[in-house]
Design an enzyme around this catalytic site. Sequence first.
Site, PDB file in Angstrom:
ATOM      1  N   SER A 146       0.860  -1.162   0.000  1.00 34.86           N
ATOM      2  CA  SER A 146       0.000   0.000   0.000  1.00 34.86           C
ATOM      3  C   SER A 146       0.898   1.214   0.000  1.00 34.86           C
ATOM      4  CB  SER A 146      -0.920   0.005   1.218  1.00 34.86           C
ATOM      5  OG  SER A 146      -0.148   0.062   2.390  1.00 34.86           O
TER       6      SER A 146
ATOM      7  N   PHE B  84      -0.967   5.992  -3.265  1.00 38.97           N
ATOM      8  CA  PHE B  84      -2.093   5.989  -4.192  1.00 38.97           C
ATOM      9  C   PHE B  84      -3.181   5.011  -3.818  1.00 38.97           C
ATOM     10  CE2 PHE B  84       1.485   7.510  -6.582  1.00 38.97           C
ATOM     11  CZ  PHE B  84       0.953   8.648  -7.145  1.00 38.97           C
ATOM     12  N   GLY B  85      -2.893   4.130  -2.899  1.00 41.92           N
ATOM     13  CA  GLY B  85      -3.891   3.132  -2.556  1.00 41.92           C
ATOM     14  C   GLY B  85      -3.221   1.805  -2.317  1.00 41.92           C
TER      15      GLY B  85
ATOM     16  N   VAL C 153      -2.357  -2.369  -3.184  1.00 40.41           N
ATOM     17  CA  VAL C 153      -1.945  -3.216  -4.302  1.00 40.41           C
ATOM     18  C   VAL C 153      -2.234  -4.672  -3.958  1.00 40.41           C
ATOM     19  CG1 VAL C 153      -0.074  -3.755  -5.880  1.00 40.41           C
ATOM     20  CG2 VAL C 153      -0.056  -1.594  -4.652  1.00 40.41           C
TER      21      VAL C 153
ATOM     22  N   LYS D   6      -3.312  -2.383  -8.766  1.00 39.92           N
ATOM     23  CA  LYS D   6      -3.221  -1.232  -7.878  1.00 39.92           C
ATOM     24  C   LYS D   6      -4.555  -0.522  -7.847  1.00 39.92           C
ATOM     25  CE  LYS D   6       0.472   1.206  -7.019  1.00 39.92           C
ATOM     26  NZ  LYS D   6       1.754   1.792  -7.248  1.00 39.92           N
TER      27      LYS D   6
ATOM     28  N   ASP E 191       9.104  10.953  -7.362  1.00 42.23           N
ATOM     29  CA  ASP E 191       8.924  10.189  -6.125  1.00 42.23           C
ATOM     30  C   ASP E 191       9.819   8.954  -6.113  1.00 42.23           C
ATOM     31  OD1 ASP E 191       7.907   9.766  -3.614  1.00 42.23           O
ATOM     32  OD2 ASP E 191       6.131   8.704  -4.311  1.00 42.23           O
TER      33      ASP E 191
END
Length: 900
Positions: A543, A546-547, A549, A563, A658
């Site tokens: 995780s 973005f959320g 997986v 994802k 990132d």
Amino acid sequence: MKPSIITCSLLIIFLLFTSTISANTFKAYITPSFSASFLKFIDDSGTFLTSPNGTFKAAIFNPGAQQTSFYLCIIHVASSTITWSANRNRAVSNSGLMNLTLKGITISDKNGNNNPVWSTPPLRSQVDRLVLTDMGNLILLDPSNVSLWESFRYPTDTIVIGQRLSVGSSLSSSSSDSDLSPGNYNLTITSSDAILQWFGQTYWKLSMDTKAYKNSLSTVEYMAVNTTGFYLFGSDGTVPVYLVTLPVSNFRVATLDNYGHFIIKSFSFGTGWKQEFVGPDDGCGTPLACGRVGLCTDYDDPSSSSSSSSSSSPVCSCPQNFRVGSGNSGGCVPSNGSYSLPFSCNNNQSNSSLVVPSFLSLGNGLDYFHNIYSDPVMDSVDLSSCQDQCSKNCSCLGVFYRNSSGSCYVIENELGSILSSNNGANQDMFGFIKVSLGSTTTNDGTRDGETSQDGSGQFPVAAAVLLPVTGSTLLVAFLFFWWRRSIKSSKRQDMNKFGKTNNNNNPHSSGDLDAFYIPGLPRRFDYEELEKATDDFKTLIGSGGFGTVYKGVLSDNAVVAVKKIVNIGVQGKKDFCTEIAVIGNIHHVNLVKLKGFCVQGRHRFLVYEYMNRGSLDRTLFGGGPPLEWQERYDVALGTARGLAYLHAGCEHKIIHCDIKPENILLHDHFQAKISDFGLSKLLSPEQSGLFTTMRGTRGYLAPEWLTNSAITEKTDVYSFGMVLLELISGRKNCYFKSRSHSVDEDSNSGGRGGGGGGHNSSSSSMPGLIYFPLLALEKHEEGSYMDLADPRLEGRVTNEEVEKLVRIALCCVHEEPALRPNMAAVVGMLEGGTALPQPRIESLNFLRFYGRRFTEASMIAEENDENGGTPQGNSSSVTSGGSQVALVSYISSQSISGPR
Ligand SMILES: *[C@@H]1O[C@H](CO)[C@@H](O)[C@H](O)[C@H]1NC(C)=O
Ligand SMILES: *[C@@H]1O[C@H](CO)[C@@H](O)[C@H](O)[C@H]1NC(C)=O
Ligand SMILES: *[C@@H]1O[C@H](CO)[C@@H](O)[C@H](O)[C@H]1NC(C)=O
Ligand SMILES: *[C@@H]1O[C@H](CO)[C@@H](O)[C@H](O)[C@H]1NC(C)=O
Ligand SMILES: *[C@@H]1O[C@H](CO)[C@@H](O)[C@H](O)[C@H]1NC(C)=O
Ligand SMILES: *[C@@H]1O[C@H](CO)[C@@H](O)[C@H](O)[C@H]1NC(C)=O
Ligand SMILES: *[C@@H]1O[C@H](CO)[C@@H](O)[C@H](O)[C@H]1NC(C)=O
Ligand SMILES: *[C@@H]1O[C@H](CO)[C@@H](O)[C@H](O)[C@H]1NC(C)=O
């Protein structure tokens, strides 16, 4: 594992099949009788012959890694690019055989009772040898070294330096990356020009391209590229008729891509492919830019008015009286379900063509690509004569009529996209498409009668998927400029932009979306499909920002990482898909491949290839066996290559923003793959604030994020340098050791007790507190690099090896972005081809300041800890203080990932 940096630097290979180069495939030539198949040379992925210096190889090869279509190919090894294929019309299975006999080469499929699917033509004399030259020419020689046959004389979709495409011959595109059979686009050399055609309709001419320079009036003999340019040579073979001067490059190809672009590009180690010329170069220039009858509007990007013309963004919609067709082929169909699009007469269609055709108006202000390159079939006629002319001719599919001159243009053989000018030109040009009555099932699978017209029945994005066309390079260009502009402008403006976008594209008021589809999207999955693949989202594998997986297995047994994107900023389906189209078109061995996506209702999913070794942070900081030095080195090099490609290799720069160990995934043999590239744009403004904070907290944040200076690719270089330091030490750059005992409280330290030996330097100023980048600077000044290496590697790494990475890392984290090397240079340093740089101490002194701040911050954090305050709450409350920003970004390292 013994470090073998020299071997490593020899194998500079960018795309697939890196592991397949082994010494035993270096064969200078082969003699009859010889046979090869993929299965026989499976260890070398089908390679049976290599050119003397290894630049090219010949192989029985399966492009696109599918398992059904195999071709005899000549492959440029470093770029993994196919420059020629023998049996492109008829692929063989993996047991297909290539035989070299005295009579030439044959290719046969084993289960095809030995009838060759391809063979060389009858030869003048017996074959003595088959050789592959360093230019990539496959040659059959007779016993006295006379060439009997050469692959250079039979170009497919590409020519290389040293090869000629002579007048009257053509390149034809391949159908797809995995199917090399001829597609629908041709580049033909005429006695005066090079022209691109699609079903006989011209859509580009070199003579009309502003980038080409006419040099002579003689007739054209052949087309060629050399290390300094691209040419159409005249009849005496020395004077170019047309020329395009290009930067010096040792490997360059001219190729016709699967979507109809004629591209000249050069390849170099370190940066990969660089596109140098493309025709046509506007987003609507290819025949199917927006699918059949799709309306293509080419908006010039206002932010790039100063730069060249290559940055435009095609937007697709449907002309009046048409709506988005369903099915996979995109394009538009008549809105009135009683009509269907005609087929040209050479297509067999049952009876509907017998019905008297009528014409549906597209409106005015339009044009068709072929009109620009052809003369009208009639002049000074009225519209009905023009239409009559078309009705009589079964190959005619539509007309364009210019009111002012009475000119009549016809569309023949096949319908392409319609051009719309957004500048008001062509107001007197009217378009009409021939239609027949009757709701037949058309080619694209549309059952016209049954689809609802109120928009409730069809999923809007359906049409966005798998359009057989990609304007993606242009999209990338546009998006990059858009992105750069938004980065440049102030944050507040950015917010407005985002806000506006969100409002316009509220998923619950889709409306307009039906009219849009986006070229170049990867595969679209249904939600149900993903639910099934992940067994109802059972196995959570990660995780992040973005959320979450999940691991999943698709119906074709491919293992994937699914994802689930939550609360993204870009909510409109169109915007989302635009981003996906960009990400989906970036392919590199060190970048995680996006296999597809799902946009359904509120669901947003991205489907990636699955990386069996998880992310770098888990391997590096987890409790398992430590990574060996060579493995760390390989991870560093792979990551550097992936970033170099994002920055320079894919023509239009992508800044990752990132880079951190969580986003570096590992595959077999510790091959590093960068994930989440291109995603930072999906965040909402609120989130990007959070995102920025989180990024900073982890210590990968470059100083320019804090000072509001421009974000460039050098920002990624900084983050890469920070990751490199963590690879050296095997732990996070910022961490605590508890006051009371020596066991780390760093959340990542797992089962690793007693680490950090040799870390009690003055720099960390408090016992147990380490800011590793500063320690690295100090040890560099002392010249004692071994103190920095992961103590778990004791004895298995030398001072020189550590010094190399430390020096590269310090150069990457220079405060002044201009002093940081670019990623291509970093790749060169790691490989050993570029001299090791000397870090500039004056641009590293900021680390001392950060180190001090870190110390103070840690005390606050510890107090907080004692007070039981929630760390996250604390960090956000401090954020507002301007001068404290730098402080905060290092506090929250602990606040978020620290003591728990
Ligand atoms: C190719 O070579 C194999 C093995 O030498 C032989 O069995 C086969 O018949 C040959 N096929 C053709 C088409 O010559
Ligand atoms: C291989 O030979 C080709 C043609 O002579 C030359 O252009 C290329 O630089 C050589 N490559 C290497 C790696 O020596
Ligand atoms: C043909 O070329 C090869 C390699 O260059 C050489 O070894 C051989 O002697 C030549 N044969 C003849 C007959 O010239
Ligand atoms: C491309 O050129 C080849 C050879 O000239 C021709 O046979 C073929 O029909 C052309 N294809 C198209 C789509 O124009
Ligand atoms: C490439 O071809 C052009 C045109 O003939 C010539 O002027 C130039 O010198 C060539 N470049 C090289 C490196 O041979
Ligand atoms: C569709 O076209 C048919 C035939 O011209 C016509 O009768 C019908 O009214 C049209 N339907 C709509 C909704 O316009
Ligand atoms: C066209 O299709 C019909 C039936 O679908 C078939 O009988 C006929 O032979 C076909 N004609 C050609 C030229 O293929
Ligand atoms: C085609 O039309 C002819 C006459 O118009 C008719 O007899 C025949 O049945 C039709 N065939 C089909 C497949 O509709």
